[in-house]
Design an enzyme around this catalytic site. Structure first.
Site, PDB file in Angstrom:
ATOM      1  N   HIS A 133       0.846  -1.195   0.000  1.00  7.46           N
ATOM      2  CA  HIS A 133       0.000   0.000   0.000  1.00  7.46           C
ATOM      3  C   HIS A 133       0.879   1.241   0.000  1.00  7.46           C
ATOM      4  O   HIS A 133       2.087   1.164   0.228  1.00  7.46           O
ATOM      5  CB  HIS A 133      -0.898   0.019   1.253  1.00  7.46           C
ATOM      6  CG  HIS A 133      -0.120   0.177   2.523  1.00  7.46           C
ATOM      7  ND1 HIS A 133       0.555  -0.873   3.121  1.00  7.46           N
ATOM      8  CD2 HIS A 133       0.148   1.258   3.302  1.00  7.46           C
ATOM      9  CE1 HIS A 133       1.175  -0.445   4.206  1.00  7.46           C
ATOM     10  NE2 HIS A 133       0.949   0.857   4.337  1.00  7.46           N
ATOM     11  N   ASP A 167       0.800   5.157   1.948  1.00 13.40           N
ATOM     12  CA  ASP A 167       0.101   5.839   3.046  1.00 13.40           C
ATOM     13  C   ASP A 167      -0.604   7.069   2.466  1.00 13.40           C
ATOM     14  O   ASP A 167      -0.110   7.705   1.542  1.00 13.40           O
ATOM     15  CB  ASP A 167       1.094   6.238   4.141  1.00 13.40           C
ATOM     16  CG  ASP A 167       1.730   5.011   4.798  1.00 13.40           C
ATOM     17  OD1 ASP A 167       1.149   3.909   4.695  1.00 13.40           O
ATOM     18  OD2 ASP A 167       2.811   5.156   5.406  1.00 13.40           O
ATOM     19  N   ARG A 176       6.217  -8.932  16.488  1.00 16.00           N
ATOM     20  CA  ARG A 176       6.696  -7.608  16.058  1.00 16.00           C
ATOM     21  C   ARG A 176       5.642  -6.526  16.299  1.00 16.00           C
ATOM     22  O   ARG A 176       4.470  -6.721  16.004  1.00 16.00           O
ATOM     23  CB  ARG A 176       7.057  -7.649  14.571  1.00 16.00           C
ATOM     24  CG  ARG A 176       7.522  -6.331  13.991  1.00 16.00           C
ATOM     25  CD  ARG A 176       8.039  -6.532  12.562  1.00 16.00           C
ATOM     26  NE  ARG A 176       8.533  -5.289  12.014  1.00 16.00           N
ATOM     27  CZ  ARG A 176       7.810  -4.476  11.231  1.00 16.00           C
ATOM     28  NH1 ARG A 176       6.571  -4.788  10.905  1.00 16.00           N
ATOM     29  NH2 ARG A 176       8.329  -3.350  10.774  1.00 16.00           N
TER      30      ARG A 176
END
Ligand code: OGA
Ligand code: NI
Length: 345
Positions: free
Chosen positions: A227, A229, A294
């Site tokens: 993607h 942002d 994570r």
């Protein structure tokens, strides 16, 4: 809540499962989370130097920082920044609080589930409806105050979480202003345009806590699908665990290695438009890990949603038509990565 959350609340019209998996209760990757290797968006092209990040590391105390930032924005749309002035202690507190949140039981976390048309709370990534498979991810989105959700999660002990997230959002906003100012000064920009991008009045930020639990078969799934942002600038902390990858033409997916104390900064769609495409917008994704849980924390910074976004006026031949910031947010929510091409001239 801030005004940005209103722009996001229009949501998508898709009905889609936005509830993260109960990661504790499973021992394999279910069909719903299996990304096929041939899937275009999951292709891993061999890199010659998978361990080395291509992205420059810039010391903000360097007198040449402005030129280096300008160069990085024009070449990569991304850089890492050190000596940025954000207190390490606060950065660590944010990780601690994020881990505290994600270590709650699934039952607890689902009490603050983001509604299908909502902007904030616990849930799968906003881009989920655009993909057939689910991501190995759970997230918590904050826009402005998070006190309502925090009170649900920790009725007697919510203040610490809220104070930490508030302090961090304030620090991130300051840093975003600083970085935007430096990057824009390397373009042909008017004072009015600088004021718009760094306006403290009505500007918006969102904090995204990302959790990628350890995964029994990491190569078969994805933490966050590719993607870009949406807003002006993103400031991300990977908290020492590799996972972020960028797509480099001719090279494929390349890791952005975490550096102690550094933030990863990337250009978002709005800055790409504003810079009249002088700053590229970088395609990125997150992969998961077999042994480590994570955590990453992303701060997205944007201008007032009622303001007009237009390519810098000093450049002839604008590449994009102008539109309201909230219109772009809506376009992105309904068309995802096609949004930029819809406003291209
Ligand atoms: C994001 C993002 C990457 C990461 O939150 O938009 O790209 O490494 N995160 O978690
Ligand atoms: Ni991102």
């Amino acid at each position: 809540m801030n005004t940005l959350s209103k722009a996001y609340e229009v949501g998508t019209t898709f009905s889609h499962n936005i509830i993260p998996l109960d990661f504790e209760s499973i021992d394999g990757v279910p069909e719903s989370h299996l990304w096929s290797q041939s899937d275009e968006s999951h292709q891993k092209i061999q890199t010659n130097n998978p361990r080395d990040s291509l992205i420059p590391v810039i010391d903000l105390s360097d007198p040449c920082a402005i030129d280096l930032i300008g160069q990085a924005c024009k070449t990569w749309g991304m850089f890492q920044v050190i000596n940025h002035g954000v207190p390490l202690e606060l950065v660590k507190k944010v990780e601690f609080e994020a881990r505290r949140l994600f270590s709650l039981t699934t039952h607890e976390k689902r009490k603050v589930l983001r509604s299908p048309t909502g902007a904030t709370g616990y849930g799968l990534p906003r881009i989920s409806p655009f993909f057939a498979k689910c991501m190995w991810h759970e997230g918590f989105t904050i826009m402005g105050s998070c006190v309502d959700d925090a009170k649900v999660l920790w009725p007697h002990d919510y203040q610490r979480f809220c104070d930490t997230m508030d302090d961090y959002q304030n620090q991130m906003k300051l840093l975003a202003h600083k970085l935007l100012l430096l990057s824009l000064q390397t373009l042909d920009v008017t004072q009015e345009e600088i004021n718009w991008a760094t306006s403290t009045h009505g500007s918006n930020g969102a904090l995204q806590l990302n959790s990628y639990p350890s995964c029994p078969n990491p190569s078969r799934t994805l933490g966050l699908a590719p993607h870009t942002d949406s807003l002006l600038l993103t400031i991300l902390n990977q908290y020492g665990i590799t996972g972020l990858e960028i797509f480099v033409e001719g090279l494929g997916w390349s890791p952005v290695c975490p550096i102690e104390g550094a933030f990863v900064v990337n250009v978002g769609d709005l800055l790409h438009i504003f810079s009249n495409a002088k700053f590229p917008v970088v395609y990125h994704r997150a992969v998961v890990n077999q042994s480590k849980h994570r955590i990453s924390v992303a701060y997205f910074y944007g201008p007032p949603i009622e303001s007009t976004l237009a390519p810098l006026s000093n450049y002839q031949d604008p590449c994009f038509r102008s539109l309201l910031v909230k219109e772009y947010i809506r376009l992105k929510a309904t068309h995802n990565d096609k949004a930029l091409s819809l406003i291209r001239i």
